[in-house]
Design a protein around this motif. Structure first.
Motif, short mmCIF file in Angstrom:
data_model
loop_
_atom_site.label_atom_id
_atom_site.label_comp_id
_atom_site.label_asym_id
_atom_site.label_seq_id
_atom_site.Cartn_x
_atom_site.Cartn_y
_atom_site.Cartn_z
N LYS A 49 -57.32 50.63 -67.19
CA LYS A 49 -57.71 50.86 -68.58
C LYS A 49 -58.02 49.55 -69.29
O LYS A 49 -58.96 49.46 -70.06
N VAL A 50 -57.22 48.54 -69.03
CA VAL A 50 -57.45 47.22 -69.63
C VAL A 50 -58.78 46.66 -69.13
O VAL A 50 -59.58 46.15 -69.91
N ASP A 99 -52.75 51.46 -65.87
CA ASP A 99 -52.88 50.70 -67.12
C ASP A 99 -53.82 49.51 -66.94
O ASP A 99 -54.61 49.19 -67.82
N SER A 104 -59.16 40.82 -67.70
CA SER A 104 -57.98 41.61 -67.33
C SER A 104 -57.26 41.02 -66.13
O SER A 104 -56.04 41.12 -66.02
N ALA A 145 -61.33 48.31 -68.12
CA ALA A 145 -62.43 49.07 -68.72
C ALA A 145 -62.76 48.57 -70.12
O ALA A 145 -63.91 48.56 -70.53
N LYS A 146 -61.74 48.13 -70.85
CA LYS A 146 -61.96 47.63 -72.21
C LYS A 146 -62.44 46.18 -72.22
O LYS A 146 -63.30 45.81 -72.99
N TRP A 147 -61.83 45.34 -71.39
CA TRP A 147 -62.03 43.90 -71.47
C TRP A 147 -62.85 43.31 -70.34
O TRP A 147 -63.24 42.15 -70.40
N TRP A 189 -52.34 40.45 -68.92
CA TRP A 189 -52.36 41.17 -70.19
C TRP A 189 -50.94 41.56 -70.56
O TRP A 189 -50.04 41.54 -69.73
#
Length: 120
Positions: free
Chosen positions: A12-13, A9, A22, A15-17, A26
Motif C-alpha cells: 500500500k505504501v 502494508d 517505500s 502504491a502511494k509513494w 516507512w
C-alpha cells in the motif's frame, strides 16, 4: 516466515509513494497527532522530534533511543533545541524518558542515550 500484514502494508505504501521511497523505509503515524497539533499545543519542532522518534521505533517492546545529537543532525538544529523541545513534550505529557546508564568496571556509570515512550 514472511509477515503477510507487513507486506500488505508495504504494498500500500509503495502504491502511494512508489518503490524507491517505500523501499527506503516507512513509519506509521497516528493521524490524531498530525490533525490535532493545535489542540495538543505541539510546535513544528516538537512534531519533527516525534517523527524522528517514531522512525527509530520498530518493535513495540523496544523503545526508541536516538541520541540528541543524532536527532539534531536529522532535524538540522542545535542540540539545545532538541533538549528544550523534549522537555516541553514531557511537560505536555506526550512523551516520557527512561534514563539509561552503562555500568563501568570501576563502579562508575556512563550515560547512554535515553529511551523514549509515547505513553507520556
Amino acid at each position: 516466515m514472511e509477515n503477510i500484514l507487513f507486506n500488505k502494508d508495504k504494498t500500500k505504501v509503495a502504491a502511494k509513494w512508489g518503490d524507491y521511497i517505500s523501499n527506503k523505509g516507512w513509519i506509521a503515524i497516528p493521524t490524531s497527532i498530525v490533525r490535532n497539533q493545535k489542540k495538543l499545543n505541539i510546535t513544528s519542532t516538537e512534531l519533527n522530534i516525534i517523527l524522528v522518534l517514531l522512525s527509530f521505533w520498530w518493535e513495540e517492546s523496544n523503545l526508541p533511543f536516538p541520541s540528541k545529537k543524532n536527532m539534531a543532525e536529522i532535524i538540522d538544529c542545535d542540540i539545545s533545541t532538541i533538549r528544550r523541545n523534549i522537555k516541553s513534550l514531557e511537560d505536555k505529557g506526550l512523551i516520557s524518558r527512561e534514563y539509561r546508564k552503562l555500568p563501568l568496571i570501576d563502579g562508575k556509570y556512563k550515560n547512554q542515550s535515553n529511551k523514549y515512550s509515547f505513553q507520556g
